[in-house]
Write a protein that holds these residues in place. Structure first.
Motif, PDB file in Angstrom:
ATOM      1  N   VAL A  65       2.647  -4.721   2.508  1.00 25.55           N
ATOM      2  CA  VAL A  65       3.315  -3.990   3.591  1.00 25.55           C
ATOM      3  C   VAL A  65       2.876  -4.419   4.991  1.00 25.55           C
ATOM      4  O   VAL A  65       3.500  -4.027   5.974  1.00 25.55           O
ATOM      5  CB  VAL A  65       3.146  -2.452   3.454  1.00 25.55           C
ATOM      6  CG1 VAL A  65       3.700  -1.959   2.137  1.00 25.55           C
ATOM      7  CG2 VAL A  65       1.710  -2.004   3.662  1.00 25.55           C
ATOM      8  N   PHE A  99       9.850   2.460   6.862  1.00 29.44           N
ATOM      9  CA  PHE A  99       9.328   3.320   5.796  1.00 29.44           C
ATOM     10  C   PHE A  99      10.076   4.652   5.771  1.00 29.44           C
ATOM     11  O   PHE A  99      10.155   5.306   4.736  1.00 29.44           O
ATOM     12  CB  PHE A  99       7.823   3.560   5.946  1.00 29.44           C
ATOM     13  CG  PHE A  99       6.983   2.313   5.769  1.00 29.44           C
ATOM     14  CD1 PHE A  99       7.371   1.287   4.912  1.00 29.44           C
ATOM     15  CD2 PHE A  99       5.791   2.169   6.459  1.00 29.44           C
ATOM     16  CE1 PHE A  99       6.588   0.140   4.751  1.00 29.44           C
ATOM     17  CE2 PHE A  99       5.001   1.039   6.299  1.00 29.44           C
ATOM     18  CZ  PHE A  99       5.404   0.025   5.440  1.00 29.44           C
ATOM     19  N   ALA A 107       7.067   7.165   1.791  1.00 27.39           N
ATOM     20  CA  ALA A 107       6.997   6.656   3.170  1.00 27.39           C
ATOM     21  C   ALA A 107       5.604   6.874   3.746  1.00 27.39           C
ATOM     22  O   ALA A 107       5.019   5.969   4.357  1.00 27.39           O
ATOM     23  CB  ALA A 107       8.045   7.346   4.039  1.00 27.39           C
ATOM     24  N   MET A 110       3.075   4.401   2.088  1.00 24.88           N
ATOM     25  CA  MET A 110       3.167   3.030   2.597  1.00 24.88           C
ATOM     26  C   MET A 110       2.653   2.928   4.031  1.00 24.88           C
ATOM     27  O   MET A 110       1.961   1.967   4.384  1.00 24.88           O
ATOM     28  CB  MET A 110       4.593   2.513   2.475  1.00 24.88           C
ATOM     29  CG  MET A 110       4.980   2.207   1.050  1.00 24.88           C
ATOM     30  SD  MET A 110       6.459   1.200   0.995  1.00 24.88           S
ATOM     31  CE  MET A 110       6.757   1.190  -0.773  1.00 24.88           C
ATOM     32  N   LEU A 111       2.985   3.904   4.849  1.00 25.11           N
ATOM     33  CA  LEU A 111       2.489   3.908   6.223  1.00 25.11           C
ATOM     34  C   LEU A 111       0.964   3.982   6.240  1.00 25.11           C
ATOM     35  O   LEU A 111       0.309   3.300   7.041  1.00 25.11           O
ATOM     36  CB  LEU A 111       3.090   5.067   7.017  1.00 25.11           C
ATOM     37  CG  LEU A 111       2.638   5.168   8.473  1.00 25.11           C
ATOM     38  CD1 LEU A 111       2.984   3.904   9.258  1.00 25.11           C
ATOM     39  CD2 LEU A 111       3.251   6.399   9.131  1.00 25.11           C
TER      40      LEU A 111
END
Length: 192
Positions: A65, A99, A107, A110-111
């Motif tokens: 990511v 995201f 979301a 991943m952030l």
């Protein structure tokens, strides 16, 4: 499922973000998607050289990511000087948008991995950052300094930009790279 598919189709755009270094043996510039894939494999392969045990699943997630924001911002060559705070703010805005296509829990996850990579404070993030800093150098060392020459990047800029993060995150990797960079300097692989 539609949110996830929408996200996956959005990150397809990462394949169109070109970087400044060419893959070995090819006459085109690499893209950010293949860069992320290669870093994940490199990190996994070099895990025995990490200075302390790292949770490889966390490292791989960070590497997958870490460049997603480039879909909106484009790639910034690692050896560019100045303006990093502004670039990172733009990337944060971009990853929040991208995201945000996902279900909220995914979301946020991943952030969090993106932010962990950016902060570079955990052993996993330091290791992931070392791998990220090393790969452009490895490509340049094996293609005659292509992007260093094309972009007027000096030995001092390269060593100054990558040494600290590589030494911190994977000292054995820096011990490998340092003499190779010195030999490349003598061979005229650098610009400016």
């Amino acid at each position: 499922m539609q949110q996830v598919i929408g996200f996956i189709l959005e990150i397809e755009k990462l394949k169109g973000v070109t970087r400044k270094v060419k893959p070995l043996g090819l006459d085109r510039y690499e893209n950010s998607a293949e860069h992320s894939w290669q870093l994940a494999l490199m990190a996994w392969s070099l895990q025995p050289y990490a200075p302390q045990p790292v949770a490889m699943d966390r490292v791989l997630r960070m590497l997958l990511v870490h460049d997603i924001g480039e879909i909106d911002t484009g790639d910034t060559m690692v050896f560019v000087q100045g303006g990093w705070a502004e670039r990172k703010q733009d990337e944060l805005q971009a990853v929040r948008r991208i995201f945000g296509l996902l279900p909220a829990e995914l979301a946020e996850e991943m952030l969090a991995f993106w932010q962990e990579f950016e902060e570079g404070t955990t052993p996993e993030a330091r290791y992931a950052n070392a791998i990220d800093r090393a790969m452009p150098a490895l490509l340049n060392l094996n293609n005659g300094g292509q992007s260093w020459k094309e972009n007027g990047i000096s030995y001092e800029r390269v060593a100054g930009r990558i040494r600290g993060q590589i030494e911190d995150g994977c000292p054995a990797l820096w011990q490998y790279l340092e003499p190779k960079l010195a030999a490349a300097k003598d061979a005229g692989f650098f610009g400016a």
